[in-house]
Design a protein around this motif. Structure first.
Motif, PDB file in Angstrom:
ATOM      1  N   GLU A  35      47.786  37.411  31.664  1.00  0.00           N
ATOM      2  CA  GLU A  35      46.898  38.529  31.985  1.00  0.00           C
ATOM      3  C   GLU A  35      45.675  37.904  32.643  1.00  0.00           C
ATOM      4  O   GLU A  35      44.997  37.060  32.045  1.00  0.00           O
ATOM      5  N   VAL A  36      45.413  38.289  33.888  1.00  0.00           N
ATOM      6  CA  VAL A  36      44.382  37.631  34.678  1.00  0.00           C
ATOM      7  C   VAL A  36      43.249  38.592  34.990  1.00  0.00           C
ATOM      8  O   VAL A  36      43.470  39.747  35.367  1.00  0.00           O
ATOM      9  N   PHE A  37      42.023  38.082  34.837  1.00  0.00           N
ATOM     10  CA  PHE A  37      40.816  38.844  35.127  1.00  0.00           C
ATOM     11  C   PHE A  37      40.078  38.165  36.282  1.00  0.00           C
ATOM     12  O   PHE A  37      39.401  37.155  36.076  1.00  0.00           O
ATOM     13  N   PRO A  38      40.186  38.703  37.504  1.00  0.00           N
ATOM     14  CA  PRO A  38      39.444  38.120  38.622  1.00  0.00           C
ATOM     15  C   PRO A  38      37.944  38.390  38.478  1.00  0.00           C
ATOM     16  O   PRO A  38      37.552  39.460  38.012  1.00  0.00           O
ATOM     17  N   VAL A  39      37.124  37.427  38.882  1.00  0.00           N
ATOM     18  CA  VAL A  39      35.675  37.605  38.892  1.00  0.00           C
ATOM     19  C   VAL A  39      35.171  37.249  40.292  1.00  0.00           C
ATOM     20  O   VAL A  39      35.412  36.149  40.784  1.00  0.00           O
ATOM     21  N   ASN A  40      34.503  38.212  40.923  1.00  0.00           N
ATOM     22  CA  ASN A  40      33.927  38.030  42.247  1.00  0.00           C
ATOM     23  C   ASN A  40      32.724  38.961  42.345  1.00  0.00           C
ATOM     24  O   ASN A  40      32.852  40.158  42.070  1.00  0.00           O
ATOM     25  N   PRO A  41      31.554  38.450  42.733  1.00  0.00           N
ATOM     26  CA  PRO A  41      30.350  39.292  42.759  1.00  0.00           C
ATOM     27  C   PRO A  41      30.446  40.499  43.694  1.00  0.00           C
ATOM     28  O   PRO A  41      29.704  41.461  43.528  1.00  0.00           O
ATOM     29  N   LYS A  42      31.361  40.478  44.633  1.00  0.00           N
ATOM     30  CA  LYS A  42      31.514  41.600  45.561  1.00  0.00           C
ATOM     31  C   LYS A  42      32.418  42.697  45.015  1.00  0.00           C
ATOM     32  O   LYS A  42      32.583  43.736  45.655  1.00  0.00           O
ATOM     33  N   GLY A  43      33.029  42.486  43.856  1.00  0.00           N
ATOM     34  CA  GLY A  43      33.897  43.505  43.268  1.00  0.00           C
ATOM     35  C   GLY A  43      35.155  43.765  44.075  1.00  0.00           C
ATOM     36  O   GLY A  43      35.647  44.881  44.131  1.00  0.00           O
ATOM     37  N   VAL A  44      35.691  42.716  44.695  1.00  0.00           N
ATOM     38  CA  VAL A  44      36.876  42.859  45.535  1.00  0.00           C
ATOM     39  C   VAL A  44      38.121  43.151  44.702  1.00  0.00           C
ATOM     40  O   VAL A  44      38.114  43.001  43.481  1.00  0.00           O
ATOM     41  N   THR A  45      39.174  43.556  45.364  1.00  0.00           N
ATOM     42  CA  THR A  45      40.472  43.747  44.719  1.00  0.00           C
ATOM     43  C   THR A  45      41.333  42.537  45.030  1.00  0.00           C
ATOM     44  O   THR A  45      41.476  42.144  46.183  1.00  0.00           O
ATOM     45  N   VAL A  46      41.891  41.937  43.991  1.00  0.00           N
ATOM     46  CA  VAL A  46      42.701  40.739  44.138  1.00  0.00           C
ATOM     47  C   VAL A  46      44.071  41.005  43.535  1.00  0.00           C
ATOM     48  O   VAL A  46      44.179  41.293  42.346  1.00  0.00           O
ATOM     49  N   ASP A  47      45.087  40.946  44.378  1.00  0.00           N
ATOM     50  CA  ASP A  47      46.462  41.177  43.929  1.00  0.00           C
ATOM     51  C   ASP A  47      46.579  42.501  43.167  1.00  0.00           C
ATOM     52  O   ASP A  47      47.235  42.590  42.138  1.00  0.00           O
ATOM     53  N   GLY A  48      45.885  43.503  43.666  1.00  0.00           N
ATOM     54  CA  GLY A  48      45.947  44.836  43.070  1.00  0.00           C
ATOM     55  C   GLY A  48      45.026  45.056  41.884  1.00  0.00           C
ATOM     56  O   GLY A  48      45.028  46.131  41.286  1.00  0.00           O
ATOM     57  N   ILE A  49      44.229  44.060  41.534  1.00  0.00           N
ATOM     58  CA  ILE A  49      43.332  44.165  40.376  1.00  0.00           C
ATOM     59  C   ILE A  49      41.887  44.172  40.876  1.00  0.00           C
ATOM     60  O   ILE A  49      41.476  43.280  41.605  1.00  0.00           O
ATOM     61  N   LYS A  50      41.123  45.168  40.453  1.00  0.00           N
ATOM     62  CA  LYS A  50      39.694  45.207  40.788  1.00  0.00           C
ATOM     63  C   LYS A  50      39.004  44.100  40.009  1.00  0.00           C
ATOM     64  O   LYS A  50      39.186  43.950  38.798  1.00  0.00           O
ATOM     65  N   SER A  51      38.215  43.293  40.700  1.00  0.00           N
ATOM     66  CA  SER A  51      37.560  42.170  40.034  1.00  0.00           C
ATOM     67  C   SER A  51      36.321  42.616  39.268  1.00  0.00           C
ATOM     68  O   SER A  51      35.693  43.620  39.594  1.00  0.00           O
TER      69      SER A  51
END
Length: 123
Positions: A35-51
């Protein structure tokens, strides 16, 4: 530290650009069942997951934080993560530094610096 032991992993520096490691790592870990939680200050979507835009927003039961950001930013983010109670960290090649390692040694944290998590989680 064996990253295969964990189920919930955050990727600090996740990217929506499929050519960047911050994206490749998210996709790789997800394909392996994490289970992966992307973190990006721009709030991008990564592989279908909102960061998540900040480390503070991560679920507190996140077991491992993987850093894919430059060391200058990594030290500051690491200090925040420790202040929020996170204690397991993985620094991808190029993301670690002597300052980061020195800080980690002053905490009760588990960590890895310089190994690729995609290789270490291969089954």
């Amino acid at each position: 530290m064996n990253p295969k032991e964990f189920k919930k992993i955050a990727v600090i520096g996740a990217s929506e650009n499929e050519q960047k490691y911050g994206n490749k790592i998210v996709r790789d870990l997800r394909s392996k069942g994490f289970e992966v939680f992307p973190v990006n200050p721009k709030g991008v979507t990564v592989d279908g997951i909102k960061s998540f835009t900040t480390i503070e927003q991560l679920p507190r039961d996140t077991e491992l934080l993987v850093f894919v950001i430059p060391p200058e930013r990594g030290l500051e983010e690491l200090q925040k993560a420790v202040s929020f109670g996170f204690r397991r960290f993985w620094f991808q090649p190029g993301a670690g530094s002597k300052e980061i390692e020195s800080f980690l040694k002053s905490t009760d944290s588990e960590y890895s610096i310089g190994k690729c998590i995609m290789i270490e989680t291969s089954f």
